[in-house]
Design an enzyme around this catalytic site. Structure first.
Site, PDB file in Angstrom:
ATOM      1  N   CYS A  36       0.868  -1.174   0.000  1.00 16.65           N
ATOM      2  CA  CYS A  36       0.000   0.000   0.000  1.00 16.65           C
ATOM      3  C   CYS A  36       0.907   1.227   0.000  1.00 16.65           C
ATOM      4  O   CYS A  36       2.126   1.091  -0.094  1.00 16.65           O
ATOM      5  CB  CYS A  36      -0.980  -0.008   1.174  1.00 16.65           C
ATOM      6  SG  CYS A  36      -0.295   0.278   2.810  1.00 16.65           S
ATOM      7  N   GLY A  37       0.345   2.402   0.080  1.00 17.29           N
ATOM      8  CA  GLY A  37       1.138   3.617  -0.021  1.00 17.29           C
ATOM      9  C   GLY A  37       2.259   3.704   0.997  1.00 17.29           C
ATOM     10  O   GLY A  37       3.420   3.896   0.653  1.00 17.29           O
ATOM     11  N   ASN A  53       2.103   0.704   6.034  1.00 20.52           N
ATOM     12  CA  ASN A  53       1.619   0.554   7.409  1.00 20.52           C
ATOM     13  C   ASN A  53       0.257  -0.108   7.487  1.00 20.52           C
ATOM     14  O   ASN A  53       0.068  -1.056   8.246  1.00 20.52           O
ATOM     15  CB  ASN A  53       1.559   1.924   8.108  1.00 20.52           C
ATOM     16  CG  ASN A  53       2.903   2.387   8.569  1.00 20.52           C
ATOM     17  OD1 ASN A  53       3.624   1.654   9.218  1.00 20.52           O
ATOM     18  ND2 ASN A  53       3.253   3.610   8.224  1.00 20.52           N
ATOM     19  N   HIS A  77      15.952 -12.807  11.511  1.00 20.65           N
ATOM     20  CA  HIS A  77      15.737 -12.672  12.954  1.00 20.65           C
ATOM     21  C   HIS A  77      14.287 -12.844  13.383  1.00 20.65           C
ATOM     22  O   HIS A  77      14.033 -13.202  14.536  1.00 20.65           O
ATOM     23  CB  HIS A  77      16.229 -11.313  13.444  1.00 20.65           C
ATOM     24  CG  HIS A  77      17.705 -11.153  13.337  1.00 20.65           C
ATOM     25  ND1 HIS A  77      18.360 -10.062  13.873  1.00 20.65           N
ATOM     26  CD2 HIS A  77      18.672 -11.914  12.765  1.00 20.65           C
ATOM     27  CE1 HIS A  77      19.657 -10.174  13.629  1.00 20.65           C
ATOM     28  NE2 HIS A  77      19.865 -11.295  12.955  1.00 20.65           N
ATOM     29  N   ASN A  78      13.337 -12.545  12.502  1.00 21.10           N
ATOM     30  CA  ASN A  78      11.924 -12.548  12.894  1.00 21.10           C
ATOM     31  C   ASN A  78      11.097 -13.614  12.189  1.00 21.10           C
ATOM     32  O   ASN A  78       9.905 -13.720  12.440  1.00 21.10           O
ATOM     33  CB  ASN A  78      11.298 -11.173  12.643  1.00 21.10           C
ATOM     34  CG  ASN A  78      12.118 -10.051  13.246  1.00 21.10           C
ATOM     35  OD1 ASN A  78      12.642  -9.214  12.541  1.00 21.10           O
ATOM     36  ND2 ASN A  78      12.261 -10.054  14.565  1.00 21.10           N
TER      37      ASN A  78
END
Length: 144
Positions: free
Chosen positions: A65-66, A69, A98-99
């Site tokens: 998306c833009g 977020n 790491h995630n």
């Protein structure tokens, strides 16, 4: 490999280029995004990606998306989804290493198309390191 992709109007051009890249690599793409630039609501195109990742129907997801977020917030509402908002190659690599990120969220208005393609390549070619990171990932609460 199967990847679900979802985007709003700000990410249409990026999505089309990413789909082309993925298909050129023999990756199956499930396209939930809009193919138009008329204004739409990103959750309508991102929730299906989150569902597919959560249910194990795909290996990874990409949302655009833009700002990245809204797409990231939306996809992370799904169980077992670890969506990472990334803005450069290094952050993308760390999100995987790491995630154990399984969804890449891209901010179309803040990165160039070549950057986005490079980030997708990095996301797909980087493995989770496990070890001390696995303990941390296991502590991320699961939405029920």
């Amino acid at each position: 490999m199967r990847i679900a992709i979802g985007n709003d109007h700000a990410g249409t051009d990026y999505k089309l280029a990413i789909v082309g890249l993925l298909k050129s690599k023999g990756i199956e793409v499930i396209n939930y995004g809009t193919d138009d630039t008329d204004s739409v609501d990103y959750p309508d195109f991102v929730h299906p990606v989150g569902s597919d990742v959560s249910e194990g129907k795909v290996d990874f997801g990409i949302v655009i998306c833009g700002s990245g977020n809204g797409a990231s917030m939306t996809v992370n509402k799904h169980q077992n989804v670890r969506g990472a908002l990334c803005w450069n190659k290094e952050i993308t690599q760390l999100a995987r290493e790491h995630n154990d990120a399984n969804v890449l969220s891209l901010p179309a208005r803040f990165i160039s198309l070549p950057q986005a393609l490079d980030m997708v390549e990095t996301f797909l070619n980087t493995s989770f390191e496990g070890g001390r990171h696995e303990r941390r990932v296991e502590k991320i609460p699961v939405t029920k």
